[in-house]
Design an enzyme around this catalytic site. Structure first.
Site, PDB file in Angstrom:
ATOM      1  N   LYS A   1      33.045  32.231  40.444  1.00  0.00           N
ATOM      2  CA  LYS A   1      32.247  32.351  41.670  1.00  0.00           C
ATOM      3  C   LYS A   1      30.800  31.941  41.401  1.00  0.00           C
ATOM      4  CE  LYS A   1      35.304  35.905  43.491  1.00  0.00           C
ATOM      5  NZ  LYS A   1      35.625  37.345  43.560  1.00  0.00           N
TER       6      LYS A   1
ATOM      7  N   GLN B   1      32.592  42.956  41.997  1.00  0.00           N
ATOM      8  CA  GLN B   1      33.938  42.512  41.623  1.00  0.00           C
ATOM      9  C   GLN B   1      34.844  43.744  41.532  1.00  0.00           C
ATOM     10  OE1 GLN B   1      34.959  39.305  41.340  1.00  0.00           O
ATOM     11  NE2 GLN B   1      37.034  40.086  41.044  1.00  0.00           N
TER      12      GLN B   1
ATOM     13  N   ASP C   1      30.923  39.755  50.937  1.00  0.00           N
ATOM     14  CA  ASP C   1      32.344  39.817  50.558  1.00  0.00           C
ATOM     15  C   ASP C   1      33.147  40.597  51.612  1.00  0.00           C
ATOM     16  OD1 ASP C   1      34.370  39.150  48.768  1.00  0.00           O
ATOM     17  OD2 ASP C   1      34.168  41.003  47.608  1.00  0.00           O
TER      18      ASP C   1
END
Ligand code: NAP
Length: 284
Positions: A56, A100, A123
């Site tokens: 990413k 994450q 996200d």
């Protein structure tokens, strides 16, 4: 593959979406003197999670998005992680935050997600984002569901009045993708591990979304001829949740694994990071 099934090329579409995001990032940097910045937070040293974050960040860099990485030890507590995320939420030089996940089992993941400011939740993991997405209001989509909808749109898949069956109901994938499909006037059915006679339900699907995490769980016997099949699964060995060989003989459109949903997830993350930066920098 049957002569009728067409591949949905997520890699190609994601490339063009990322190119657009990169152009916008460059223009924004020129206008404001600040590049969009995504903060990535990784707890522990799980190799798969570390690889995802590296990937990413590399994509960000190529797209002119700065990334700031925070690596925390595996023994980080919920309070410490919440503290880090709160600091990032308050930092005006950070525009988007990616925690994450999964984080370790000793951490309250929900408490950590909720420490992310809604305007930086690129996200799409907070309650706020789920609610705005479900109500069709301004906010960030959960990245994989958002990417799936863009893929369906790109291939002109009609959703209104169609029966969409989502197999999986996780907070980051199954539930939100069902909400987005409902928002497009599909009739949505959720299936999960307690669903009885899964195949009898999935065989009714005009659009079938596999979001299970069980390699090749869905085979030809689960698919109605002509259905659109989206395989969000990503299991070890680059294997999806759909048995591609038997499914592609029946589907009209199908995503490959890899190269289908995965690249769309990252493209959505980058796009939403630029969106977040644009809003924050223009407001400042
Ligand atoms: P998850 O949190 O483990 O959820 C899996 C869901 O599948 C649960 O709702 C579970 O039901 C359901 N399920 C499990 N076994 C089932 C069965 N035999 N029949 C029907 N339903 C069953 O997984 P996730 O995070 O949503 O991820 C799902 C898959 O997508 C994984 O392969 C993951 O790697 C992949 N993924 C890919 C991306 C990407 O960018 N491509 C992003 C995120 C996830 P219960 O709720 O009843 O337990």
């Amino acid at each position: 593959m049957s002569p009728t099934a067409r591949l949905m090329d997520g890699s190609a579409l994601a490339r063009s979406i990322v190119e657009q995001a990169a152009k916008r990032a460059t223009a924004l940097t020129r206008q404001t003197g600040q590049a969009p910045c995504l903060a990535t937070v990784l707890v522990g040293d799980d190799p798969a999670s570390a690889t995802y974050v590296r990937m990413k960040r590399a994509r960000c860099e190529k797209a002119g998005i700065r990334s700031r990485h925070i690596a925390l030890p595996a023994e980080t507590t919920t309070a410490e992680l919440v503290g880090t995320l709160t600091e990032l939420s308050d930092d005006p030089t950070v525009h988007g935050i990616l925690l994450q996940h999964p984080v370790g089992p000793h951490i309250d993941e929900r408490a950590a997600f909720e420490a992310i400011a809604p305007e930086k939740d690129v996200d799409g993991v907070t309650y706020h984002s789920f609610a705005t997405m479900s109500f069709g209001a301004d906010g960030f989509a959960s990245c994989t569901p958002g990417g799936i909808l863009r893929l369906l749109d790109h291939y002109d898949v009609e959703l209104a009045g169609k029966h969409a069956v989502v197999v999986g109901r996780s907070a980051i994938l199954g539930k939100p993708v069902g909400m987005l499909l409902l928002g497009r006037n599909a009739t949505v059915t959720y299936c999960h591990s307690r669903t009885a006679d899964l195949a009898s339900i999935t065989r009714q699907a005009d659009v079938l979304i596999a979001a299970v995490g069980r390699p090749r769980l869905l085979t030809g016997e689960h698919i109605k001829p002509g259905a659109v099949v989206i395989d969000a699964g990503y299991n070890p060995g680059n294997v999806g949740d759909v048995d591609f060989d038997s499914a592609s003989g029946l589907a009209s459109l199908i995503t490959p694994v890899p190269g289908g949903v995965g690249p769309m997830t990252i493209a959505t993350l980058l796009t939403q990071t630029v969106d977040a930066a644009a809003r924050q920098l223009k407001a400042a």
